[in-house]
Motif scaffolding. Sequence first.
Motif, mmCIF file in Angstrom:
data_model
loop_
_atom_site.group_PDB
_atom_site.id
_atom_site.type_symbol
_atom_site.label_atom_id
_atom_site.label_comp_id
_atom_site.label_asym_id
_atom_site.label_seq_id
_atom_site.Cartn_x
_atom_site.Cartn_y
_atom_site.Cartn_z
ATOM 1 N N ASN A 236 -14.477 -22.844 26.110
ATOM 2 C CA ASN A 236 -13.729 -22.241 24.987
ATOM 3 C C ASN A 236 -12.258 -22.002 25.320
ATOM 4 N N ILE A 237 -11.659 -22.878 26.130
ATOM 5 C CA ILE A 237 -10.224 -22.758 26.407
ATOM 6 C C ILE A 237 -9.509 -24.000 25.860
ATOM 7 N N PRO A 238 -8.202 -23.878 25.546
ATOM 8 C CA PRO A 238 -7.482 -24.987 24.905
ATOM 9 C C PRO A 238 -7.502 -26.289 25.718
ATOM 10 N N LEU A 239 -7.463 -27.372 24.972
ATOM 11 C CA LEU A 239 -7.519 -28.712 25.549
ATOM 12 C C LEU A 239 -6.127 -29.357 25.443
ATOM 13 N N ILE A 240 -5.628 -29.833 26.578
ATOM 14 C CA ILE A 240 -4.295 -30.459 26.616
ATOM 15 C C ILE A 240 -4.444 -31.965 26.822
ATOM 16 N N TYR A 241 -3.724 -32.734 26.023
ATOM 17 C CA TYR A 241 -3.708 -34.196 26.144
ATOM 18 C C TYR A 241 -2.366 -34.565 26.765
ATOM 19 N N ASN A 242 -2.395 -34.861 28.065
ATOM 20 C CA ASN A 242 -1.184 -35.010 28.884
ATOM 21 C C ASN A 242 -1.011 -36.511 29.167
ATOM 22 N N CYS A 243 -0.179 -37.174 28.378
ATOM 23 C CA CYS A 243 -0.232 -38.644 28.325
ATOM 24 C C CYS A 243 1.155 -39.276 28.429
ATOM 25 N N SER A 244 1.157 -40.610 28.485
ATOM 26 C CA SER A 244 2.415 -41.355 28.637
ATOM 27 C C SER A 244 3.164 -41.557 27.321
ATOM 28 N N GLY A 245 2.497 -41.302 26.199
ATOM 29 C CA GLY A 245 3.100 -41.579 24.893
ATOM 30 C C GLY A 245 2.766 -42.962 24.361
ATOM 31 N N TYR A 246 2.053 -43.764 25.169
ATOM 32 C CA TYR A 246 1.708 -45.124 24.718
ATOM 33 C C TYR A 246 0.301 -45.049 24.102
ATOM 34 N N GLU A 247 0.263 -44.622 22.845
ATOM 35 C CA GLU A 247 -1.001 -44.250 22.205
ATOM 36 C C GLU A 247 -1.193 -45.013 20.898
ATOM 37 N N SER A 248 -2.460 -45.303 20.616
ATOM 38 C CA SER A 248 -2.794 -45.886 19.322
ATOM 39 C C SER A 248 -2.907 -44.765 18.290
ATOM 40 N N ILE A 249 -2.340 -44.984 17.115
ATOM 41 C CA ILE A 249 -2.438 -43.956 16.065
ATOM 42 C C ILE A 249 -3.898 -43.759 15.656
ATOM 43 N N ASP A 250 -4.680 -44.833 15.597
ATOM 44 C CA ASP A 250 -6.098 -44.679 15.231
ATOM 45 C C ASP A 250 -6.833 -43.780 16.226
ATOM 46 N N THR A 251 -6.539 -43.944 17.501
ATOM 47 C CA THR A 251 -7.193 -43.096 18.509
ATOM 48 C C THR A 251 -6.703 -41.663 18.387
ATOM 49 N N LEU A 252 -5.407 -41.491 18.141
ATOM 50 C CA LEU A 252 -4.900 -40.127 17.958
ATOM 51 C C LEU A 252 -5.560 -39.447 16.758
ATOM 52 N N CYS A 253 -5.842 -40.237 15.710
ATOM 53 C CA CYS A 253 -6.511 -39.636 14.539
ATOM 54 C C CYS A 253 -7.895 -39.107 14.919
ATOM 55 N N LEU A 254 -8.538 -39.775 15.874
ATOM 56 C CA LEU A 254 -9.847 -39.291 16.336
ATOM 57 C C LEU A 254 -9.707 -37.978 17.121
ATOM 58 N N LEU A 255 -8.523 -37.700 17.578
ATOM 59 C CA LEU A 255 -8.300 -36.469 18.355
ATOM 60 C C LEU A 255 -7.785 -35.311 17.500
ATOM 61 N N ASN A 256 -7.581 -35.594 16.205
ATOM 62 C CA ASN A 256 -7.141 -34.529 15.304
ATOM 63 C C ASN A 256 -8.230 -33.458 15.223
ATOM 64 N N ASN A 257 -7.838 -32.208 15.320
ATOM 65 C CA ASN A 257 -8.779 -31.060 15.337
ATOM 66 C C ASN A 257 -9.637 -31.013 16.597
ATOM 67 N N ILE A 258 -9.246 -31.750 17.612
ATOM 68 C CA ILE A 258 -9.913 -31.688 18.918
ATOM 69 C C ILE A 258 -8.911 -31.147 19.952
ATOM 70 N N ILE A 259 -7.732 -31.739 19.946
ATOM 71 C CA ILE A 259 -6.716 -31.381 20.953
ATOM 72 C C ILE A 259 -5.886 -30.187 20.444
ATOM 73 N N ASP A 260 -5.670 -29.229 21.329
ATOM 74 C CA ASP A 260 -4.869 -28.054 20.978
ATOM 75 C C ASP A 260 -3.396 -28.256 21.327
ATOM 76 N N ILE A 261 -3.167 -28.874 22.480
ATOM 77 C CA ILE A 261 -1.785 -29.049 22.963
ATOM 78 C C ILE A 261 -1.583 -30.514 23.344
ATOM 79 N N TYR A 262 -0.631 -31.145 22.713
ATOM 80 C CA TYR A 262 -0.252 -32.510 23.131
ATOM 81 C C TYR A 262 0.960 -32.401 24.060
ATOM 82 N N MET A 263 0.904 -33.156 25.166
ATOM 83 C CA MET A 263 2.041 -33.173 26.086
ATOM 84 C C MET A 263 2.350 -34.628 26.467
#
Length: 302
Positions: free
Chosen positions: A151-178
């Motif tokens: 029950n603690i926040p989830l951080i997605y710590n990435c290079s920025g080279y991301e597919s928009i479709d995959t990011l849509c799957l992470l909507n309401n899952i990831i709390d902090i994008y970095m």
Amino acid sequence: MDDYIPKYIKEKQQGGLLKKINQASSLLASCTLCPRQCKVDRTKEEKGYCSTGKNALVSSFSAHFGEEPQLVGDHGSGTIFFSNCNLKCIFCQNYDISVRGMGQEADDEKIASIMLHLQKIGCHNINLVTPSHVVPQILKALNIAIDHGLNIPLIYNCSGYESIDTLCLLNNIIDIYMPDFKFWEPDLSKKYCHSRDYPHIARKAIKEMHDQVGNLKVDKSGVACSGLIVRHLVMPGNLDGTHEILKFIKEKISPQTSVNLMSQYHPMGDADKIKELSTPLTPEEFRTAIDMARRLNIEIIR
Ligand code: SF4
């Protein structure tokens, strides 16, 4: 962490997490998880650019005290370093992990147990480092870990080279994008990480991330619970690129975006094969980058 409830809890309660696991897992059979679009069958251990098959590999996990203060708090950020990478910059500061793939295979139960361990030792968040090529595996592990009390926040710590479709799957899952925003010039990103489209992809991805989570929010003790942090590693001899990236963040993302300008570039991996990458960043170059950010009135964290 005050009364903040991570987004993934509600998503699981509403049945969204299971749907996302199914959608993400189906992408592995002809892998289009990231912009490389390799279309290899990772369920049969075929490997594409990221050199990763069905299971994720983890190189290390720990309470990390070297991340941004808003993530570290008093007890550390719970980092999980995934091996391999979908970008593989030739100067990567973690070259053995990202390019040489140093690490151990970890199934969903193992990743879930790591998440729960990091929470148990007091970490303020789960910090998924280089997660883009293992999103289905992370979602499956998350599902198990929630059942055991994560029950603690989830951080997605990435290079920025991301597919928009995959990011849509992470909507309401990831709390902090970095995400990083590394390069502005397509010619440089082609030369440094074999992806001419990196700047275009990163611009779209960071916009999508901000649309999902907004600006950074911290609790009463100053620890982050949700929002966006953009990292930019200032590169030697490339202050024009830094200026364009900072302007983009201010004008197209949000003037209140939290930005971490990083000074630690030094030649690693194959960097010594490229003249302009073979020397460290100078203190003067870094001071100039900080001045640029100040003139643009951008909030620099650290
Ligand atoms: S995640 Fe890996 S295999 Fe899939 S498209 Fe990206 S680089 Fe290729």
